[in-house]
Design an enzyme around this catalytic site. Structure first.
Site, PDB file in Angstrom:
ATOM      1  N   TRP A  65       0.840  -1.207   0.000  1.00 14.88           N
ATOM      2  CA  TRP A  65       0.000   0.000   0.000  1.00 14.88           C
ATOM      3  C   TRP A  65       0.874   1.257   0.000  1.00 14.88           C
ATOM      4  O   TRP A  65       0.561   2.246  -0.670  1.00 14.88           O
ATOM      5  CB  TRP A  65      -0.933   0.002   1.209  1.00 14.88           C
ATOM      6  CG  TRP A  65      -1.793   1.220   1.291  1.00 14.88           C
ATOM      7  CD1 TRP A  65      -1.552   2.349   2.014  1.00 14.88           C
ATOM      8  CD2 TRP A  65      -3.034   1.451   0.610  1.00 14.88           C
ATOM      9  NE1 TRP A  65      -2.562   3.272   1.835  1.00 14.88           N
ATOM     10  CE2 TRP A  65      -3.486   2.745   0.975  1.00 14.88           C
ATOM     11  CE3 TRP A  65      -3.815   0.689  -0.259  1.00 14.88           C
ATOM     12  CZ2 TRP A  65      -4.682   3.281   0.489  1.00 14.88           C
ATOM     13  CZ3 TRP A  65      -4.998   1.234  -0.746  1.00 14.88           C
ATOM     14  CH2 TRP A  65      -5.418   2.515  -0.368  1.00 14.88           C
ATOM     15  N   TRP A 119     -17.602  21.446   1.689  1.00 17.76           N
ATOM     16  CA  TRP A 119     -16.928  21.441   2.989  1.00 17.76           C
ATOM     17  C   TRP A 119     -17.389  22.629   3.838  1.00 17.76           C
ATOM     18  O   TRP A 119     -17.737  23.688   3.314  1.00 17.76           O
ATOM     19  CB  TRP A 119     -15.416  21.517   2.807  1.00 17.76           C
ATOM     20  CG  TRP A 119     -14.830  20.387   2.015  1.00 17.76           C
ATOM     21  CD1 TRP A 119     -14.282  20.462   0.773  1.00 17.76           C
ATOM     22  CD2 TRP A 119     -14.750  19.018   2.410  1.00 17.76           C
ATOM     23  NE1 TRP A 119     -13.854  19.223   0.361  1.00 17.76           N
ATOM     24  CE2 TRP A 119     -14.128  18.319   1.342  1.00 17.76           C
ATOM     25  CE3 TRP A 119     -15.137  18.311   3.547  1.00 17.76           C
ATOM     26  CZ2 TRP A 119     -13.882  16.947   1.389  1.00 17.76           C
ATOM     27  CZ3 TRP A 119     -14.899  16.948   3.593  1.00 17.76           C
ATOM     28  CH2 TRP A 119     -14.286  16.274   2.529  1.00 17.76           C
ATOM     29  N   ASN A 166      -2.849   2.786  13.947  1.00 16.38           N
ATOM     30  CA  ASN A 166      -3.476   2.651  12.640  1.00 16.38           C
ATOM     31  C   ASN A 166      -4.995   2.770  12.686  1.00 16.38           C
ATOM     32  O   ASN A 166      -5.600   3.542  11.938  1.00 16.38           O
ATOM     33  CB  ASN A 166      -3.077   1.304  12.026  1.00 16.38           C
ATOM     34  CG  ASN A 166      -3.874   0.981  10.778  1.00 16.38           C
ATOM     35  OD1 ASN A 166      -3.659   1.557   9.732  1.00 16.38           O
ATOM     36  ND2 ASN A 166      -4.823   0.056  10.896  1.00 16.38           N
ATOM     37  N   TRP A 188      -5.567  10.114   3.514  1.00 16.36           N
ATOM     38  CA  TRP A 188      -6.642  11.072   3.789  1.00 16.36           C
ATOM     39  C   TRP A 188      -7.690  11.048   2.681  1.00 16.36           C
ATOM     40  O   TRP A 188      -8.892  11.136   2.955  1.00 16.36           O
ATOM     41  CB  TRP A 188      -6.075  12.476   3.991  1.00 16.36           C
ATOM     42  CG  TRP A 188      -5.688  12.703   5.414  1.00 16.36           C
ATOM     43  CD1 TRP A 188      -4.449  12.581   5.961  1.00 16.36           C
ATOM     44  CD2 TRP A 188      -6.570  13.042   6.489  1.00 16.36           C
ATOM     45  NE1 TRP A 188      -4.503  12.830   7.313  1.00 16.36           N
ATOM     46  CE2 TRP A 188      -5.785  13.121   7.658  1.00 16.36           C
ATOM     47  CE3 TRP A 188      -7.938  13.293   6.581  1.00 16.36           C
ATOM     48  CZ2 TRP A 188      -6.332  13.439   8.904  1.00 16.36           C
ATOM     49  CZ3 TRP A 188      -8.481  13.614   7.819  1.00 16.36           C
ATOM     50  CH2 TRP A 188      -7.692  13.682   8.958  1.00 16.36           C
TER      51      TRP A 188
END
Length: 484
Positions: free
Chosen positions: A282, A310, A345, A386
């Protein structure tokens, strides 16, 4: 044989702060010529100034690297300024005609390095670049049609099938130095915080030796239950290798090989080794994506998400950064981050979901906060993770997957040990109430000496209402896609 009278070569260190398995170092040493190891602190050269926690790590890592190089006879030269200008000064001073470096693959750094190499070549100086940070060079693992992978699992399978580990190399026993060169002193760079020194509780040791120790510790114990530990924050929960990998204190292939050997030797289940190798893959996926799609540092990988409505919530964002949201698992994670420069995590996903989906604060603000506070802040990983949380990234979690912070805490920190460690105001609350103190009876709160709104905040929002608001906002994406 070394030839001390030959013209020297420059070994330009960046985020490859190790001696073993360092292809640029090996190539420089193999010339048999004097070697000038140099690190140039060019704050803007890589495209984004390093965060405060990264600078703390860099200080320790450079000190460790300098000690290792000194033991081999070639001191580390430290320079601060524009990278190309400093290299040219060093070339003019020493007569060096070759620069060895391990390439950086982030877009701006990649372009900057290419410009430097072309400019120096025009002046008769050769630049030789290597891949010292990834399992495979970006652009070498492609789909059948010749494009970059946009889905993780096919990328992982192709990476593990096609990429080959380079031979393991140990650090050179000796390097021929160039004497009489002026160097900055690392103390003058003021990389560590002072007023206040927020790093006093960092429990990290930067450097190549520490990276090797962390790998041995992980493969000797934590790997056995990796898939469980990475989801339960009260446990160590991971390898603690991420900052060492980011700063190049260990090669990712050495990590993969050590994990696979642990499984082959039956010191850990094969399934656990496979799970961890997938996480390394990843990391690779993120680096390859950023190299292929440089716009994702600022724009959504899925363009329709650029229309997301947003909210500007200064108060909510501040509460999130300070671990004062009133949701214990969120606050524990944010306090762990501030205190240690790292976060577990599972909790990274929880706090990310809370910021983006409960508060509806732009993921870029969260990414910037992590960039400044994580010792393992890595541009590709940070941006990709993110965007994964926000639903806007490649192979991302769908936006409508909204974590309930209370349920997440109850599931993955059932006894409340993680929350009690990082939110000591709630230390005396029974496990039944520790993840939702606002639901506890008054007598339970009184016995635990918890005054909501005084000792610990009430929730800054109602999660159920926030979830409905987030799903309503998601409709703007559908409308935007339809309008296009």
């Amino acid at each position: 044989m070394p030839n001390a009278d030959a013209s020297p070569v420059i070994l330009w260190f960046r985020r490859d702060l190790r001696l073993a398995d360092n292809p640029a170092l090996n190539a420089a040493a193999e010339t048999g010529r004097p070697v000038i190891p140099v690190f140039i602190l060019d704050e803007a050269g890589d495209g984004r100034p390093w965060g405060a926690a990264s600078l703390w790590w860099l200080d320790g890592s450079l000190r460790a690297l300098a000690a290792s190089l000194k033991d081999r006879g070639a001191p580390l030269l430290l320079k601060r300024g524009h990278a190309e200008s400093e290299l040219r000064r060093l070339i003019a001073e020493t007569g060096a005609d070759t620069v060895f470096m391990n390439r950086l693959f982030e877009p701006e750094a990649w372009t900057r390095d290419a410009d430097i190499a072309h400019g120096l070549k025009d002046d008769g100086v050769e630049c030789r670049g290597f891949n010292g940070s990834l399992m495979a060079k970006p652009g070498s693992v492609l789909t059948g049609s010749g494009g970059p992978y946009k889905v993780f699992t096919p990328f992982k399978n192709a990476l593990l099938a096609k990429a080959e580990a380079p031979p393991h190399t140990t650090a050179p026993r000796e390097l021929t130095p160039v004497k009489g060169l002026d160097s900055d002193h690392i103390d003058d760079w003021n990389l560590k915080p002072t007023k206040p020194d927020w790093s006093t509780r960092f429990d990290w040791t930067p450097g190549e030796a520490a990276a090797t120790e962390a790998l041995h510790a992980f493969t000797g114990d934590a790997l056995k239950t990796y898939s469980i530990g990475r989801d339960h924050p009260a446990e160590v929960g991971g390898s603690r290798l991420s900052p060492h990998l980011h700063w190049g204190e260990i090669h990712p292939w050495r990590v993969v090989e050590a994990v696979q050997k642990a499984a082959a030797d039956r010191r850990a289940p094969q399934a656990e080794a496979d799970k961890f190798v997938a996480e390394i893959a990843w990391r690779e996926f993120s680096a390859h994506l950023l190299h292929a799609f440089p716009q994702i540092t600022e724009r959504s990988f899925r363009p329709e998400y650029d229309a997301f409505p947003w909210r500007s919530d200064t108060k909510g964002f501040k509460a999130w950064t300070r671990g004062q949201t009133g949701y214990p698992i969120v606050d524990a994670g944010m306090r762990q981050l501030w205190t240690t420069g790292w976060m577990h995590n599972r909790v990274r996903m929880i706090v990310g979901s809370f910021l983006v989906k409960d508060l509806l604060v732009d993921w870029r603000k969260g990414e910037a906060w992590f960039w400044d506070t994580l010792v393992d802040a890595d541009l590709a990983n940070n941006v990709q993770n993110w965007q994964w949380v926000a639903g806007s990234g490649a192979d991302a979690s769908p936006f409508f997957r909204i974590f309930n912070p209370t349920a997440q805490g109850q599931r993955f920190d059932a006894d409340g040990d993680y929350v009690r460690r990082w939110v000591p105001e709630l230390a005396a609350l029974p496990a039944k109430w520790v993840h939702a103190p606002w639901t506890a009876p008054e007598d339970v709160l009184a016995k635990a000496k918890v005054r909501l709104g005084t000792d610990y905040p009430n929730p800054i929002l109602d999660h159920s209402e926030a979830r409905d608001r987030a799903l309503e906002a998601l409709k703007a994406i559908a409308r935007s896609k339809y309008d296009d």
